[in-house]
Motif scaffolding. Structure first.
Motif, PDB file in Angstrom:
ATOM      1  N   ASP A  88       0.824  -1.208   0.000  1.00  0.00           N
ATOM      2  CA  ASP A  88       0.000   0.000   0.000  1.00  0.00           C
ATOM      3  C   ASP A  88       0.860   1.261   0.000  1.00  0.00           C
ATOM      4  OD1 ASP A  88      -2.182  -1.703   0.062  1.00  0.00           O
ATOM      5  OD2 ASP A  88      -2.655  -1.309   2.182  1.00  0.00           O
ATOM      6  N   ALA A  89       1.943   1.252   0.769  1.00  0.00           N
ATOM      7  CA  ALA A  89       2.837   2.413   0.811  1.00  0.00           C
ATOM      8  C   ALA A  89       3.505   2.619  -0.542  1.00  0.00           C
ATOM      9  CB  ALA A  89       3.887   2.232   1.903  1.00  0.00           C
ATOM     10  N   GLY A  90       3.924   1.539  -1.188  1.00  0.00           N
ATOM     11  CA  GLY A  90       4.526   1.648  -2.514  1.00  0.00           C
ATOM     12  C   GLY A  90       3.570   2.249  -3.525  1.00  0.00           C
ATOM     13  N   GLU A  91       2.310   1.831  -3.458  1.00  0.00           N
ATOM     14  CA  GLU A  91       1.287   2.394  -4.343  1.00  0.00           C
ATOM     15  C   GLU A  91       1.103   3.891  -4.063  1.00  0.00           C
ATOM     16  OE1 GLU A  91      -0.740   0.840  -6.784  1.00  0.00           O
ATOM     17  OE2 GLU A  91       0.799  -0.717  -6.621  1.00  0.00           O
ATOM     18  N   ALA A  92       1.112   4.268  -2.799  1.00  0.00           N
ATOM     19  CA  ALA A  92       0.953   5.680  -2.426  1.00  0.00           C
ATOM     20  C   ALA A  92       2.127   6.510  -2.936  1.00  0.00           C
ATOM     21  CB  ALA A  92       0.810   5.815  -0.908  1.00  0.00           C
ATOM     22  N   VAL A  93       3.334   5.970  -2.851  1.00  0.00           N
ATOM     23  CA  VAL A  93       4.518   6.683  -3.347  1.00  0.00           C
ATOM     24  C   VAL A  93       4.397   6.888  -4.858  1.00  0.00           C
ATOM     25  CG1 VAL A  93       7.022   6.551  -3.693  1.00  0.00           C
ATOM     26  CG2 VAL A  93       6.025   5.921  -1.481  1.00  0.00           C
ATOM     27  N   ALA A  94       4.013   5.848  -5.578  1.00  0.00           N
ATOM     28  CA  ALA A  94       3.874   5.953  -7.039  1.00  0.00           C
ATOM     29  C   ALA A  94       2.807   6.979  -7.416  1.00  0.00           C
ATOM     30  CB  ALA A  94       3.551   4.590  -7.636  1.00  0.00           C
ATOM     31  N   ARG A  95       1.669   6.957  -6.728  1.00  0.00           N
ATOM     32  CA  ARG A  95       0.605   7.941  -7.019  1.00  0.00           C
ATOM     33  C   ARG A  95       1.094   9.355  -6.736  1.00  0.00           C
ATOM     34  NH1 ARG A  95      -2.496   4.196  -4.372  1.00  0.00           N
ATOM     35  NH2 ARG A  95      -2.560   5.473  -2.504  1.00  0.00           N
ATOM     36  N   TRP A  96       1.776   9.532  -5.622  1.00  0.00           N
ATOM     37  CA  TRP A  96       2.276  10.856  -5.246  1.00  0.00           C
ATOM     38  C   TRP A  96       3.264  11.372  -6.291  1.00  0.00           C
ATOM     39  CZ3 TRP A  96       7.366  12.004  -3.626  1.00  0.00           C
ATOM     40  CH2 TRP A  96       7.554  13.301  -3.160  1.00  0.00           C
ATOM     41  N   LEU A  97       4.183  10.513  -6.727  1.00  0.00           N
ATOM     42  CA  LEU A  97       5.150  10.934  -7.746  1.00  0.00           C
ATOM     43  C   LEU A  97       4.458  11.308  -9.045  1.00  0.00           C
ATOM     44  CD1 LEU A  97       8.010   8.370  -7.110  1.00  0.00           C
ATOM     45  CD2 LEU A  97       8.138  10.854  -6.779  1.00  0.00           C
ATOM     46  N   ALA A  98       3.331  10.674  -9.336  1.00  0.00           N
ATOM     47  CA  ALA A  98       2.561  10.981 -10.546  1.00  0.00           C
ATOM     48  C   ALA A  98       1.685  12.212 -10.357  1.00  0.00           C
ATOM     49  CB  ALA A  98       1.705   9.776 -10.921  1.00  0.00           C
ATOM     50  N   GLY A  99       1.752  12.841  -9.192  1.00  0.00           N
ATOM     51  CA  GLY A  99       0.960  14.041  -8.930  1.00  0.00           C
ATOM     52  C   GLY A  99      -0.477  13.751  -8.569  1.00  0.00           C
ATOM     53  N   GLU A 100      -0.761  12.524  -8.123  1.00  0.00           N
ATOM     54  CA  GLU A 100      -2.133  12.107  -7.869  1.00  0.00           C
ATOM     55  C   GLU A 100      -2.464  11.895  -6.400  1.00  0.00           C
ATOM     56  OE1 GLU A 100      -2.445   8.569 -10.190  1.00  0.00           O
ATOM     57  OE2 GLU A 100      -2.108   9.648 -12.065  1.00  0.00           O
ATOM     58  N   GLY A 101      -1.641  12.359  -5.506  1.00  0.00           N
ATOM     59  CA  GLY A 101      -1.959  12.134  -4.102  1.00  0.00           C
ATOM     60  C   GLY A 101      -1.123  12.988  -3.183  1.00  0.00           C
ATOM     61  N   GLU A 102      -1.441  12.845  -1.924  1.00  0.00           N
ATOM     62  CA  GLU A 102      -0.714  13.561  -0.879  1.00  0.00           C
ATOM     63  C   GLU A 102       0.638  12.901  -0.637  1.00  0.00           C
ATOM     64  OE1 GLU A 102      -1.934  16.366   0.675  1.00  0.00           O
ATOM     65  OE2 GLU A 102      -3.536  16.184  -0.811  1.00  0.00           O
ATOM     66  N   THR A 103       1.502  13.595   0.088  1.00  0.00           N
ATOM     67  CA  THR A 103       2.779  13.010   0.482  1.00  0.00           C
ATOM     68  C   THR A 103       2.501  11.712   1.235  1.00  0.00           C
ATOM     69  OG1 THR A 103       3.746  15.220   0.689  1.00  0.00           O
ATOM     70  CG2 THR A 103       4.925  13.414   1.752  1.00  0.00           C
ATOM     71  N   PRO A 104       3.164  10.624   0.853  1.00  0.00           N
ATOM     72  CA  PRO A 104       2.899   9.338   1.501  1.00  0.00           C
ATOM     73  C   PRO A 104       3.082   9.390   3.016  1.00  0.00           C
ATOM     74  CG  PRO A 104       4.191   9.024  -0.472  1.00  0.00           C
ATOM     75  CD  PRO A 104       4.126  10.505  -0.237  1.00  0.00           C
ATOM     76  N   ASP A 105       2.232   8.644   3.691  1.00  0.00           N
ATOM     77  CA  ASP A 105       2.271   8.561   5.147  1.00  0.00           C
ATOM     78  C   ASP A 105       3.286   7.489   5.533  1.00  0.00           C
ATOM     79  OD1 ASP A 105       1.728   8.781   7.833  1.00  0.00           O
ATOM     80  OD2 ASP A 105      -0.081   7.539   7.744  1.00  0.00           O
ATOM     81  N   TRP A 106       4.554   7.884   5.512  1.00  0.00           N
ATOM     82  CA  TRP A 106       5.657   6.979   5.835  1.00  0.00           C
ATOM     83  C   TRP A 106       6.662   7.801   6.617  1.00  0.00           C
ATOM     84  CZ3 TRP A 106       5.819   1.831   4.828  1.00  0.00           C
ATOM     85  CH2 TRP A 106       7.036   1.178   5.044  1.00  0.00           C
ATOM     86  N   PRO A 107       7.111   7.326   7.761  1.00  0.00           N
ATOM     87  CA  PRO A 107       8.032   8.115   8.578  1.00  0.00           C
ATOM     88  C   PRO A 107       9.234   8.631   7.790  1.00  0.00           C
ATOM     89  CG  PRO A 107       7.317   6.175   9.769  1.00  0.00           C
ATOM     90  CD  PRO A 107       6.807   6.016   8.358  1.00  0.00           C
ATOM     91  N   ALA A 108       9.520   9.894   7.955  1.00  0.00           N
ATOM     92  CA  ALA A 108      10.665  10.609   7.367  1.00  0.00           C
ATOM     93  C   ALA A 108      10.582  10.789   5.856  1.00  0.00           C
ATOM     94  CB  ALA A 108      11.989   9.945   7.755  1.00  0.00           C
ATOM     95  N   PHE A 109       9.459  10.422   5.236  1.00  0.00           N
ATOM     96  CA  PHE A 109       9.355  10.563   3.783  1.00  0.00           C
ATOM     97  C   PHE A 109       9.510  12.018   3.347  1.00  0.00           C
ATOM     98  CE2 PHE A 109       7.591  10.625  -0.440  1.00  0.00           C
ATOM     99  CZ  PHE A 109       8.118   9.465  -0.988  1.00  0.00           C
ATOM    100  N   ASP A 110       9.097  12.936   4.198  1.00  0.00           N
ATOM    101  CA  ASP A 110       9.216  14.349   3.854  1.00  0.00           C
ATOM    102  C   ASP A 110      10.663  14.768   3.579  1.00  0.00           C
ATOM    103  OD1 ASP A 110       9.582  13.889   6.661  1.00  0.00           O
ATOM    104  OD2 ASP A 110       9.418  16.039   7.011  1.00  0.00           O
ATOM    105  N   THR A 111      11.625  14.007   4.090  1.00  0.00           N
ATOM    106  CA  THR A 111      13.039  14.317   3.867  1.00  0.00           C
ATOM    107  C   THR A 111      13.396  14.254   2.387  1.00  0.00           C
ATOM    108  OG1 THR A 111      13.515  13.336   6.016  1.00  0.00           O
ATOM    109  CG2 THR A 111      15.398  13.776   4.592  1.00  0.00           C
ATOM    110  N   ILE A 112      12.744  13.373   1.638  1.00  0.00           N
ATOM    111  CA  ILE A 112      13.042  13.241   0.204  1.00  0.00           C
ATOM    112  C   ILE A 112      11.917  13.786  -0.673  1.00  0.00           C
ATOM    113  CG2 ILE A 112      14.669  11.331   0.456  1.00  0.00           C
ATOM    114  CD1 ILE A 112      12.346   9.459  -0.442  1.00  0.00           C
ATOM    115  N   ALA A 113      10.967  14.482  -0.080  1.00  0.00           N
ATOM    116  CA  ALA A 113       9.800  14.963  -0.822  1.00  0.00           C
ATOM    117  C   ALA A 113      10.163  15.904  -1.971  1.00  0.00           C
ATOM    118  CB  ALA A 113       8.808  15.643   0.122  1.00  0.00           C
ATOM    119  N   ARG A 114      11.268  16.615  -1.874  1.00  0.00           N
ATOM    120  CA  ARG A 114      11.654  17.521  -2.963  1.00  0.00           C
ATOM    121  C   ARG A 114      11.983  16.775  -4.251  1.00  0.00           C
ATOM    122  NH1 ARG A 114      15.381  21.605   0.573  1.00  0.00           N
ATOM    123  NH2 ARG A 114      13.652  22.744   1.510  1.00  0.00           N
ATOM    124  N   ALA A 115      12.259  15.487  -4.149  1.00  0.00           N
ATOM    125  CA  ALA A 115      12.579  14.691  -5.339  1.00  0.00           C
ATOM    126  C   ALA A 115      11.400  14.627  -6.311  1.00  0.00           C
ATOM    127  CB  ALA A 115      13.001  13.284  -4.936  1.00  0.00           C
TER     128      ALA A 115
END
Length: 143
Positions: A88-115
């Motif tokens: 589920d987290a992997g799917e959320a990351v893929a959607r987010w990278l495609a511009g289709e969702g919020e920043t994934p709910d995964w600890p410390a993910f905001d550290t790489i959010a600028r990518a």
């Protein structure tokens, strides 16, 4: 945006976290992923308990700093999670990278959010989740 904005001290600091997850050939589930955009690769080994919960992780990385940071973020929070939660987290990351969702709910993910603003690094961000999906496809335990 400049590389300095992407490769922050926090991102670079995460890269050394991978030392906490040495590669171990005895891990029963193994997967690999390669970024088509930058050539980075990650091999991930997992061990699950009898309920399908991640107990141990090993990482072998030949990735850029973003790929290494993503792998460290993944590994730091994957232990204790179910294979379904990782999927589920992997799917959320893929959607987010495609511009289709919020920043994934995964600890410390905001550290790489600028990518997200660097499409050439999207594949590197996805590496640990793709390697985990491949490894978990080998599991015979329930998701």
């Amino acid at each position: 945006m400049s590389a300095e904005v992407l490769y922050t001290p926090d991102v670079l600091g995460l890269t050394i976290r991978l030392a906490a997850y040495p590669w171990d050939e005895s891990l029963p589930l193994k997967g690999e992923a390669r970024s088509q955009s930058c050539g980075s690769t990650i091999a991930l080994g997992l061990a699950l308990d009898e309920n399908g919960i991640v107990e141990r992780i090993g990482v072998r990385s030949q990735a850029c700093a973003i790929g290494q940071a993503a792998a460290a973020i993944f590994a730091d929070a994957a232990i204790g999670r179910s294979s379904q939660a990782l999927h589920d987290a992997g799917e959320a990351v893929a959607r987010w990278l495609a511009g289709e969702g919020e920043t994934p709910d995964w600890p410390a993910f905001d550290t790489i959010a600028r990518a997200r603003d660097y499409p050439a690094r999207h594949g590197a961000v996805l590496l640990p989740w793709r390697a985990a999906a491949q490894a978990l496809s080998m599991a015979r335990t329930p998701r």
